[in-house]
Design a protein around this motif. Structure first.
Motif, PDB file in Angstrom:
ATOM      1  N   SER A 487      -0.999  10.257   5.226  1.00  0.00           N
ATOM      2  CA  SER A 487      -0.450   9.197   6.075  1.00  0.00           C
ATOM      3  C   SER A 487       0.622   9.767   6.989  1.00  0.00           C
ATOM      4  O   SER A 487       1.306  10.744   6.645  1.00  0.00           O
ATOM      5  CB  SER A 487       0.137   8.074   5.226  1.00  0.00           C
ATOM      6  N   PHE A 489       3.657   8.148   9.642  1.00  0.00           N
ATOM      7  CA  PHE A 489       4.376   7.048  10.266  1.00  0.00           C
ATOM      8  C   PHE A 489       5.382   7.628  11.254  1.00  0.00           C
ATOM      9  O   PHE A 489       6.121   8.554  10.909  1.00  0.00           O
ATOM     10  CB  PHE A 489       5.118   6.206   9.232  1.00  0.00           C
ATOM     11  N   TYR A 546      -2.296   8.962   2.027  1.00  0.00           N
ATOM     12  CA  TYR A 546      -3.047   8.149   2.987  1.00  0.00           C
ATOM     13  C   TYR A 546      -3.397   6.778   2.421  1.00  0.00           C
ATOM     14  O   TYR A 546      -3.305   5.757   3.115  1.00  0.00           O
ATOM     15  CB  TYR A 546      -4.314   8.902   3.381  1.00  0.00           C
ATOM     16  N   ARG A 549      -1.030   3.558   2.724  1.00  0.00           N
ATOM     17  CA  ARG A 549      -0.545   3.157   4.051  1.00  0.00           C
ATOM     18  C   ARG A 549      -0.062   1.707   4.101  1.00  0.00           C
ATOM     19  O   ARG A 549       1.046   1.424   4.545  1.00  0.00           O
ATOM     20  CB  ARG A 549      -1.645   3.391   5.093  1.00  0.00           C
ATOM     21  N   THR A 550      -0.878   0.772   3.666  1.00  0.00           N
ATOM     22  CA  THR A 550      -0.463  -0.635   3.694  1.00  0.00           C
ATOM     23  C   THR A 550       0.666  -0.880   2.713  1.00  0.00           C
ATOM     24  O   THR A 550       1.607  -1.634   2.995  1.00  0.00           O
ATOM     25  CB  THR A 550      -1.660  -1.550   3.369  1.00  0.00           C
ATOM     26  N   MET A 553       3.809   0.551   4.252  1.00  0.00           N
ATOM     27  CA  MET A 553       4.213  -0.215   5.425  1.00  0.00           C
ATOM     28  C   MET A 553       4.857  -1.541   5.017  1.00  0.00           C
ATOM     29  O   MET A 553       5.823  -1.988   5.640  1.00  0.00           O
ATOM     30  CB  MET A 553       3.017  -0.451   6.346  1.00  0.00           C
ATOM     31  N   ASP A 568       2.373   3.077  12.402  1.00  0.00           N
ATOM     32  CA  ASP A 568       1.436   3.772  11.525  1.00  0.00           C
ATOM     33  C   ASP A 568       0.473   4.549  12.420  1.00  0.00           C
ATOM     34  O   ASP A 568      -0.275   3.970  13.204  1.00  0.00           O
ATOM     35  CB  ASP A 568       0.682   2.749  10.674  1.00  0.00           C
ATOM     36  N   GLY A 570      -2.037   6.336  11.459  1.00  0.00           N
ATOM     37  CA  GLY A 570      -3.241   6.667  10.714  1.00  0.00           C
ATOM     38  C   GLY A 570      -4.526   6.599  11.510  1.00  0.00           C
ATOM     39  O   GLY A 570      -5.504   7.273  11.172  1.00  0.00           O
TER      40      GLY A 570
END
Length: 800
Positions: A487, A489, A546, A549-550, A553, A568, A570
């Motif tokens: 991931s 950011f 990875y 990610r959510t 976030m 993000d 990604g």
């Protein structure tokens, strides 16, 4: 009905009632449950009501254990009889691999503190369940506290206990609309409007519609599930005990006693979805027509396993729907991007997991974090890609079909794949790449010759030597790894540095530098093992896992401040890692920038061939290495030019299976193994990266651990006298017959030629040289604690 409550729980099944109960139990009595019909009018009334200990996720197994312990409490508190039958339970194995797996699972239960189970022979199992045939069986596992309950009584017990603590239950009142407000949510119902701070979607078969009311597309779908109840069985009339809950894994059936007959449930291979967009509002106590033809094969196996069923009739058929997620686990927690909106859906084993779900969600809402590590059922483990209807159909169907099918650790399942692929996917596939899945992305596992097929195995597979060769290439020359599966950011804005300094527990890197950065929750437990890059132009990167990610976030958004822009990357960025002693020679050919001057943990922007890339000098493999990040559309080109530049050095592509071996040889931990939200920095050694002189999220709890009695467990590295199999995680560690820890992850170290594992052990057994033993695939092996980083302990290879 009042016009305002602190929390509105939507759905009167076992999960909604449990959430209501736990909120009230923890002191939030200004809460209400709204049910469109009456309590249990969904999946709860027709559920089989069985409860058992076994679960592939040890954290969820612990929550199931909590639920079982809770039954007596809610019965006593409410005064409602829940029809509790603790018959004990058997899980039977009928193949050598399954029997090995069951022996391994038994040891996993020991490692997480579940001790009320034991392995049994077929003869012992037949004495415990005399109506079962032992044909084809090899052994089983007995659990003391398995059994069944009355489902309707249990829901009313949860609700009754909640009402005694001040909560409100409102039946016959369908929710029509949800509107987000500055203060929380406006809940429009048939009986009026309620304003609240929090809404909980525990709507079961109607979760899809209640999600859409809030602009949320949950990855759930109902599937039909059969069971039958037999007429009276003479053999049972002669017994002076109830036969136990019995699961026949190879036969796809589970059985429990029902008065003097039995309930036989079936997880059929030929699954059937039902109302994927949610059940009709008027649906409730209806069932679907039974379909014996569709379940004929499994039904036949069930009648062969329990021959007495061939002599009696079927009293009742049940074919009703339950809601499933793509991996079969619940969807629980705060929904990203919808403050105050909580999910408690897809709890297909509601009476087994409902107590744990209610407890965790209530803790989360009230305290800010649940006590247990609940990532396995966190709604944020999925991204927007999982909203796709075809993806939901394929994956929920795959889970249902494989409910009792043996799944191996090295097995890659096909549903919902391939979904997202990096730019060089086709070229890498042509080069022999074997792929795995991380979140929505295909990631490389290893590279094989055409026609190679990896055999599913609990032990070292036929890919073992392929991985060994890849490790050798990295250690002796240079390897190329696709790192699109990390991931990324981007953090910018006038308060970017201030925000990062607050949310990360480490010092921040200087311009042109990168630094490992632990991130903590308010209670001092880990929220991330991240790497922060300071590109020197006012922008920063946070890199991590990875598939989080959510999840990450959501955490970042919940702790955001003004003057910070977070993106993000990604979908925008990809890349490759060069690792090995020849990595500098390769990358130098492609740039006229001063890349040779880039120190360990340095970073900067460089021209790599025709591409403008961001480069960091670091490598998880423990060798000199360079992570090269490019635009997603440049991925195939970047691979080609790196391979061309490395041809003279014998560059070889490798995958994450080799990286697992390489990082174990360096004692490098990874998330969801050595590092989880259930562990602290002191336990895992992450405290060495903490900057104790600054303020950061979780500092007070981290200081309390540091200045108190210290952590109860310590992360160590072990070598194991293994034989064809390696530890993988949650195997118990023993010293003189006493459990002193458990494995967090393991594998074979191809460079050092040893089976390695990382583990959490009590401090008294953490000294290098301490002799212990560990169960590997159910077999006890001698092992010993060794000094960290058995390969290159001084880190000279990394630092060059």
């Amino acid at each position: 009905m009042k016009s305002h409550y602190r929390v509105v729980v939507i759905g009167g099944g076992v999960v909604g009632a449990s959430v209501l109960y736990h909120l009230a139990k923890m002191g939030w009595s200004d809460v209400c449950l709204i049910e469109r019909s009456v309590l249990t009018a969904g999946s709860s009334w027709h559920a089989a009501g069985g409860f058992h200990a076994l679960n592939a996720d040890p954290n969820i197994a612990q929550l199931q254990s909590y639920t079982i312990d809770l039954f007596d409490d809610i019965q006593e508190e409410s005064g409602q009889n829940i029809g509790l039958h603790r018959t004990g339970g058997l899980t039977m194995a009928g193949t050598p691999d399954r029997w090995e797996w069951l022996q391994s699972a038994y040891r996993t239960f020991q490692s997480i503190g579940i001790h009320d189970c034991r392995l049994v022979t077929v003869e012992e199992a037949l004495a415990l369940n005399p109506i079962m045939s032992g044909d084809g069986l090899l052994g089983g596992m007995w659990a003391d506290r398995e059994g069944y309950i009355d489902t309707t009584g249990t829901v009313h017990a949860y609700a009754g206990a909640a009402k005694k603590r001040g909560a409100t239950v409102i039946e016959h009142n369908r929710v029509l609309e949800l509107n987000q407000t500055l203060q929380g949510w406006e809940v429009i119902t048939e009986k009026g409007t309620i304003n609240c701070e929090h809404v909980v979607n525990a709507a079961g078969l109607w979760a899809k519609q209640v999600g859409r009311m809030a602009g949320v597309e949950l990855p759930v779908s109902p599937l039909n599930h059969h069971y039958l109840i037999s007429d009276t069985i003479p053999q049972l009339e002669e017994l002076d005990f109830e036969v136990p809950m019995t699961v026949d894994l190879e036969g796809f059936t589970y059985l429990r006693q029902d008065q003097k007959g039995v309930l036989l449930g079936i997880y059929e291979v030929n699954h059937q979805h039902w109302m994927m967009d949610g059940a009709p509002w008027e649906y409730g106590f209806e069932l679907q027509q039974e379909d014996p033809d569709r379940i004929e094969n499994e039904l036949t196996m069930g009648f062969e396993r329990y021959p007495c069923l061939q002599e009696v009739g079927v009293k009742t058929w049940v074919n009703g729907a339950f809601t499933f997620s793509p991996d079969g686990n619940p969807l629980v927690g705060p929904v990203p991007g919808k403050r105050g909106y909580w999910s408690a859906c897809a709890v297909m084993a509601g009476f087994l997991q409902g107590g744990g779900v209610g407890k965790s969600l209530a803790e989360w809402m009230i305290n800010g974090t649940p006590e247990a590590d609940v990532y396995g059922m966190d709604v944020a483990r999925y991204g927007i890609w999982a909203e796709n209807k075809q993806y939901i159909k394929e994956t929920t169907g795959q889970f249902y079909t494989r409910r009792f099918v043996m799944t191996y650790p090295n097995e890659q399942l096909p549903a919902g794949r391939p979904l997202k692929t990096a730019g060089a996917y086709a070229d890498m596939s042509a080069a022999g790449c074997q792929w795995g899945r991380s979140w929505d992305l295909e990631v490389p596992l290893y590279f094989a010759e055409p026609g190679f097929v990896e055999a599913p195995s609990l032990k070292r597979s036929n890919a073992h030597e392929i991985v060994a060769d890849e490790c050798q290439a990295v250690r002796n020359g240079v390897g190329l790894l696709d790192i699109s599966g990390f991931s990324r950011f981007e953090v910018s804005g006038p308060n970017a540095e201030k925000w990062l300094d607050r949310i990360m527990a480490s010092k921040l890197p200087a311009p042109g530098r990168a630094k490992l950065a632990p991130m903590l929750a308010e209670d001092g437990r880990l929220k991330g093992d991240l790497t922060v890059f300071n590109w020197g132009d006012g922008t920063w990167w946070i890199m991590g896992s990875y598939y989080l990610r959510t999840w990450h976030m959501r955490w970042f958004d919940d702790h955001m401040m003004e003057g910070v822009t977070l993106r993000d990357l990604g979908e925008e960025m990809a890349g490759f890692s060069l690792a090995g002693p020849a990595s500098l020679n390769v990358i130098e050919k492609l740039t006229d920038g001063p890349i040779a001057d880039l120190k360990f943990m340095g970073c900067g922007s460089f021209d790599i061939g025709l591409l403008r890339c961001k480069v960091g000098r670091l490598s998880v493999a423990g060798e000199r290495g360079y992570e090269v990040h490019c635009r997603a559309g440049d991925h195939a080109v970047l691979r080609r030019i790196l391979l061309q530049a490395g041809a003279d050095a014998g560059i070889r592509e490798y995958g994450f299976n080799a990286l697992l071996s390489l990082r174990l040889e360096k004692s490098f931990g990874i998330w969801n193994a050595e590092f989880t939200q259930g562990y602290t920095p002191g336990m895992t050694g992450m405290d060495r990266w903490i900057d104790w002189d600054k303020d950061f999220v979780g500092k007070s709890a981290a200081v309390a651990e540091r200045d108190g009695n210290g952590p109860s467990q310590t992360l160590v590295t072990m070598e194991i006298d293994a034989n064809g199999a390696d530890a993988s995680g949650f195997e118990p560690i023993w010293s003189d017959g006493v459990q002193v820890g458990f494995v967090t992850s393991g594998g074979f170290g191809h460079t050092v030629g040893k089976s390695l594992a990382m583990a959490l052990v009590d401090p008294a057994h953490s000294r290098a040289g301490t002799e212990v033993s560990v169960h590997v695939v159910g077999v006890e092996r001698q092992a010993r604690i060794i000094a960290a980083s058995p390969y290159d302990p001084d880190g000279k290879a990394m630092r060059g």
